[in-house]
Design an enzyme around this catalytic site. Structure first.
Site, PDB file in Angstrom:
ATOM      1  N   LYS A   1      -8.626  -0.123  10.264  1.00  0.00           N
ATOM      2  CA  LYS A   1      -9.028  -1.060   9.749  1.00  0.00           C
ATOM      3  C   LYS A   1      -8.200  -2.091   9.970  1.00  0.00           C
ATOM      4  O   LYS A   1      -7.348  -2.144  10.511  1.00  0.00           O
ATOM      5  CB  LYS A   1      -8.205  -0.859   8.274  1.00  0.00           C
ATOM      6  CG  LYS A   1      -8.250  -1.877   7.078  1.00  0.00           C
ATOM      7  CD  LYS A   1      -7.962  -0.838   6.184  1.00  0.00           C
ATOM      8  CE  LYS A   1      -7.687  -2.286   4.526  1.00  0.00           C
ATOM      9  NZ  LYS A   1      -6.730  -1.559   3.301  1.00  0.00           N
TER      10      LYS A   1
ATOM     11  N   LYS B   1     -13.472  -0.967   9.323  1.00  0.00           N
ATOM     12  CA  LYS B   1     -13.378  -2.795   8.435  1.00  0.00           C
ATOM     13  C   LYS B   1     -12.818  -4.121   9.076  1.00  0.00           C
ATOM     14  O   LYS B   1     -11.361  -3.299   9.376  1.00  0.00           O
ATOM     15  CB  LYS B   1     -13.272  -1.789   7.097  1.00  0.00           C
ATOM     16  CG  LYS B   1     -12.589  -2.867   5.642  1.00  0.00           C
ATOM     17  CD  LYS B   1     -11.902  -2.269   4.900  1.00  0.00           C
ATOM     18  CE  LYS B   1     -12.010  -3.280   3.879  1.00  0.00           C
ATOM     19  NZ  LYS B   1     -10.870  -2.672   2.608  1.00  0.00           N
TER      20      LYS B   1
ATOM     21  N   CYS C   1       0.699  -1.572  -0.040  1.00  0.00           N
ATOM     22  CA  CYS C   1      -0.177  -0.117   0.288  1.00  0.00           C
ATOM     23  C   CYS C   1       0.426   1.420   0.048  1.00  0.00           C
ATOM     24  O   CYS C   1       0.429   2.136   0.970  1.00  0.00           O
ATOM     25  CB  CYS C   1      -1.049   0.207   1.150  1.00  0.00           C
ATOM     26  SG  CYS C   1      -1.890  -1.079   1.258  1.00  0.00           S
TER      27      CYS C   1
ATOM     28  N   ARG D   1      -9.070  -9.399  -3.057  1.00  0.00           N
ATOM     29  CA  ARG D   1      -7.387  -9.011  -3.701  1.00  0.00           C
ATOM     30  C   ARG D   1      -7.750 -10.039  -5.185  1.00  0.00           C
ATOM     31  O   ARG D   1      -7.109  -9.269  -6.103  1.00  0.00           O
ATOM     32  CB  ARG D   1      -6.543  -9.894  -2.838  1.00  0.00           C
ATOM     33  CG  ARG D   1      -6.345  -8.778  -1.552  1.00  0.00           C
ATOM     34  CD  ARG D   1      -5.601  -9.400  -0.324  1.00  0.00           C
ATOM     35  NE  ARG D   1      -5.642  -8.388   0.675  1.00  0.00           N
ATOM     36  CZ  ARG D   1      -5.156  -9.184   2.095  1.00  0.00           C
ATOM     37  NH1 ARG D   1      -4.535  -9.720   2.333  1.00  0.00           N
ATOM     38  NH2 ARG D   1      -5.018  -7.468   2.361  1.00  0.00           N
TER      39      ARG D   1
END
Length: 326
Positions: free
Chosen positions: A193, A246, A128, A203
């Site tokens: 998250k 999440k 990320c 994914r």
């Protein structure tokens, strides 16, 4: 004589009248995958009923959502080419930027367009952010995230939603938007998250699995409750307008605690693994799909969420029309 309290009984109108948890379509956000190419509506094998759309096919899906009463979407981009710094995320002609422009061209202000701000779909290594060796380098990543958010807003996004979990990314994005006069553009932060096993189908859908290692160094340990509250409060201080928890299904206790700690709206993301479980269970005849969809959603709202991101948005809209929930 003390009378015992009685549970209200009656017909459907009364039961609906006294519901404690009420929801409406305006709180639903539908996640949608956009990819390069033409005339593509490609089903995602691990998420039956969900598709990757090319730009020319995108308006048909948006029109379907709009007719159902779902007016908000969040875009996830799938580029043709990836590199080590995820340059497709902030390119002027990036896939999300093109999706935003086409959506604005076709629907004007009728739809509310949100974008996921992250690098994982665009980096060749699937992490990320920018790497330093085998670790994500936090501070250089912030500049690229801010640049990505700005490019999304300039292309037509109403809201940006950073999902990377880098330290300081909300402040970096807020400063970048403010510096360009975009002070009224809200940030919905993926504040809490967790590093979750529920993300597998996503994914696959986005082609964003890391090529080595995992994301546990920057996503949260699912054992930790206090850390989630700390992350939420930090993002509020940095300027987040909405917080997100999440996944949703296994973290309703966290949704409740965050709601009780902050004064801004809280969203819950019912993620790909939750969707896939319902679809698989339905196919095997183990569960009733509509009941599962309804109970999962109401669980998140009952915990305190005021926004619900879900791949079942259209189905939930129909259930609201039928009076099953709402």
């Amino acid at each position: 004589m003390i009378q015992r309290p009685r549970r209200l009984r009656g017909n459907a109108i009364l039961r609906k009248m006294v519901r404690e948890t009420r929801v409406d379509k305006s709180s639903l956000v539908y996640p949608i995958f956009v990819r390069e190419g033409k005339n593509i509506q490609e089903e995602i094998s691990t998420m039956p009923g969900q598709y990757r759309y090319s730009i020319d096919r995108l308006p048909y899906k948006l029109e379907s959502l709009k007719k159902a009463g779902v007016d908000s979407v969040i875009f996830f981009g799938i580029p043709d080419n990836k590199d080590e710094v995820g340059s497709g995320a902030y390119a002027e002609d990036g896939i999300v930027q093109k999706a935003l422009q086409e959506s604005r061209k076709q629907f004007g202000a009728e739809l509310y367009l949100i974008t996921d701000v992250c690098m994982c779909e665009y980096t060749s290594h699937g992490h990320c952010g920018v790497l330093c060796g085998h670790d994500v380098d936090n501070d250089p990543t912030l500049k690229l995230l801010a640049r990505t958010a700005l490019s999304h807003v300039q292309a037509g996004a109403n809201m940006v939603a950073p999902s990377d979990m880098m330290d300081g990314r909300v402040l970096a994005i807020r400063n970048e938007l403010d510096a360009h006069g975009l002070t009224n553009v809200p940030i919905m932060s993926y504040a809490v998250k967790y590093a979750s096993g529920f993300y597998g189908p996503f994914r696959d859908a986005a082609g964003s699995a890391p090529s080595f290692g995992d994301r546990k160094s920057y996503q949260m340990d699912f054992h930790n409750r206090k850390e989630g509250i700390k992350e939420a409060l930090t993002d509020v201080e940095e300027g987040a307008d909405i917080l997100m928890v999440k996944p949703a299904l296994a973290y309703q206790d966290i949704i409740r605690e965050v709601v009780e700690q902050v004064e801004i709206p809280v969203a819950a993301y019912s993620v790909s693994g939750e969707y896939a479980m319902v679809k698989a269970g339905t196919k095997l005849g183990y569960v009733e799909e509509e009941r599962m969809i309804a109970e999962m959603a109401i669980g998140a709202y009952r915990a305190g969420a005021s926004i619900y991101l879900t791949y079942f948005a259209e189905e939930l809209a129909r259930l609201m029309d039928a009076g099953v929930i709402g």
